[in-house]
Design an enzyme around this catalytic site. Structure first.
Site, PDB file in Angstrom:
ATOM      1  N   CYS A 252       0.822  -1.209   0.000  1.00 43.16           N
ATOM      2  CA  CYS A 252       0.000   0.000   0.000  1.00 43.16           C
ATOM      3  C   CYS A 252       0.862   1.266   0.000  1.00 43.16           C
ATOM      4  O   CYS A 252       1.590   1.510  -0.941  1.00 43.16           O
ATOM      5  CB  CYS A 252      -0.998  -0.035   1.149  1.00 43.16           C
TER       6      CYS A 252
ATOM      7  N   LYS B 292     -11.801   8.544  -1.365  1.00 40.25           N
ATOM      8  CA  LYS B 292     -11.167   7.366  -0.794  1.00 40.25           C
ATOM      9  C   LYS B 292     -11.625   6.105  -1.517  1.00 40.25           C
ATOM     10  O   LYS B 292     -12.819   5.895  -1.755  1.00 40.25           O
ATOM     11  CB  LYS B 292     -11.483   7.244   0.699  1.00 40.25           C
TER      12      LYS B 292
ATOM     13  N   SER C 153      -7.849   0.229   0.696  1.00 40.86           N
ATOM     14  CA  SER C 153      -8.257   1.317   1.583  1.00 40.86           C
ATOM     15  C   SER C 153      -7.213   2.424   1.474  1.00 40.86           C
ATOM     16  O   SER C 153      -6.209   2.413   2.176  1.00 40.86           O
ATOM     17  CB  SER C 153      -8.360   0.808   3.028  1.00 40.86           C
TER      18      SER C 153
ATOM     19  N   HIS D 251      -4.484  -4.487   0.364  1.00 43.66           N
ATOM     20  CA  HIS D 251      -4.217  -5.104   1.664  1.00 43.66           C
ATOM     21  C   HIS D 251      -4.765  -6.531   1.702  1.00 43.66           C
ATOM     22  O   HIS D 251      -5.762  -6.814   2.384  1.00 43.66           O
ATOM     23  CB  HIS D 251      -4.858  -4.291   2.788  1.00 43.66           C
TER      24      HIS D 251
ATOM     25  N   GLU E  91      -3.781  -8.878   3.343  1.00 51.41           N
ATOM     26  CA  GLU E  91      -3.652  -9.433   4.696  1.00 51.41           C
ATOM     27  C   GLU E  91      -4.790  -9.004   5.627  1.00 51.41           C
ATOM     28  O   GLU E  91      -4.884  -9.499   6.762  1.00 51.41           O
ATOM     29  CB  GLU E  91      -2.322  -9.008   5.313  1.00 51.41           C
TER      30      GLU E  91
ATOM     31  N   ARG F 253     -14.930   3.987  12.125  1.00 50.30           N
ATOM     32  CA  ARG F 253     -14.053   5.047  12.644  1.00 50.30           C
ATOM     33  C   ARG F 253     -14.240   6.338  11.872  1.00 50.30           C
ATOM     34  O   ARG F 253     -14.359   7.424  12.466  1.00 50.30           O
ATOM     35  CB  ARG F 253     -12.604   4.574  12.541  1.00 50.30           C
TER      36      ARG F 253
END
Length: 321
Positions: A142, A163, A192, A235, A237, A249
């Site tokens: 990333c 985003k 992300s 990502h 993982e 969040r």
């Protein structure tokens, strides 16, 4: 075979409860084989979560891996106990004389900053320069991929209109590559991020090989032709709930944020997310470790940096383990 970690690392109990085989330092001392030496530069603020996510993916291979965690000393971590850092992390000055079979440089939540405005950027540049001579193969994730592409090849990141968050389908451009051995023609990966890299910028650079793209998320995977550097923009993982926690969040912060795409059933954030990326994520990390670290790293680790293994070249390292 298992992954070797410190006896008291918090991830140990989590992984063992998931029936994942990990090896403590004590047990590993009684084996007469050389494990792969892997260094993880963890730039994420949620250190323990990221440790666990990466170790989960690295553990499901027939290899023994000795993992060290590296932190940047030019940045003060505010979201992790200082005792944890003191117990499980080292500083660059303490390991820069060493050689490693593999290294992972994680992402970081600083993508909206210019690289030069990141407080640990000079230190990170020193570390990335060091990898060219002291690490056999480095995997950048990333923002870590964006930083590596900028430092090594002058490819700058670009700001996205909004985003990019969700789970997206990707195409394999190099199906013959060992990196994608066992992959389907298409596969899913979570993303992300607010920034990305452009395909046209990559194709202009001699020595880089574009391996996977997404119609929605853009460039995903590329590597250097000598297999010493790998870059992934997503990502794989991530845990099942990582994007959900990030979304909650951001909503709590009052940010104008969209529901992560292709993640919640019917895009309904009140429903548990559906995991569609776990198997390919495991393959990706396993393939990198096996074909680009284990199969090609010299058995004498101190000669890393002197070897010149090109694409598709393998030595007999495996016969020594």
């Amino acid at each position: 075979m298992p992954i070797k970690i410190a006896d008291s690392l918090p991830a140990k109990d989590i992984l063992e409860n998931e029936n994942i085989f990990v090896m403590t330092e004590y047990r590993a001392m009684h084996q007469d084989i050389r494990p792969l030496k892997l260094l993880i530069l963890n730039l994420m603020p949620t250190k323990i979560i990221t440790e666990t996510q990466l170790l989960r993916k690295l553990s499901n291979t027939p290899l023994q891996i000795e993992v060290e965690f590296l932190q940047t000393i030019s940045h003060e971590a505010k979201n992790v106990n200082t005792e944890h850092l003191a117990s499980f992390y080292t500083a660059f000055d303490k390991i820069k004389h060493k050689h490693y079979d593999g290294m992972i440089i994680t992402g970081a939540p600083v993508e909206n900053l210019d690289f030069s405005d990141v407080d640990y950027w000079p230190e990170l540049c020193d570390i990335m320069a060091w990898t060219s001579h002291n690490v056999h193969s480095t995997l950048h994730i990333c923002w870590g991929a964006q930083a590596g592409l900028y430092y090594h090849y002058g490819i700058n990141k670009v700001q996205l209109p909004k985003k990019l968050s969700g789970v997206f389908s990707h195409n394999v451009l190099k199906p013959q590559s060992p990196f994608f051995r066992g992959f389907d023609d298409t596969f899913s990966v979570p993303h992300s991020r607010y920034t990305g890299v452009l395909e046209e910028d990559i194709l202009k650079v001699h020595g880089l090989e574009l391996m996977s793209v997404s119609g929605e998320a853009g460039v995903f995977a590329l590597k250097s032709e000598d297999n010493r550097r790998f870059f992934i923009t997503g990502h794989p993982e991530y845990d099942a709930d990582t994007l959900a926690l990030e979304y909650a969040r951001d909503v709590k912060k009052g940010l104008e944020i969209e529901v992560p795409k292709n993640y919640f059933p019917n895009d309904d954030p009140t429903r548990p997310p559906m995991v569609t990326w776990r198997a390919h994520a495991q393959l990706l990390y396993t393939n990198w470790l096996n074909y680009y670290v284990y199969q090609t790293t010299p058995y004498n680790i101190d000669t890393i940096g002197d070897e010149a293994f090109g694409a598709g070249e393998f030595n007999n390292y495996g016969s020594g383990i």
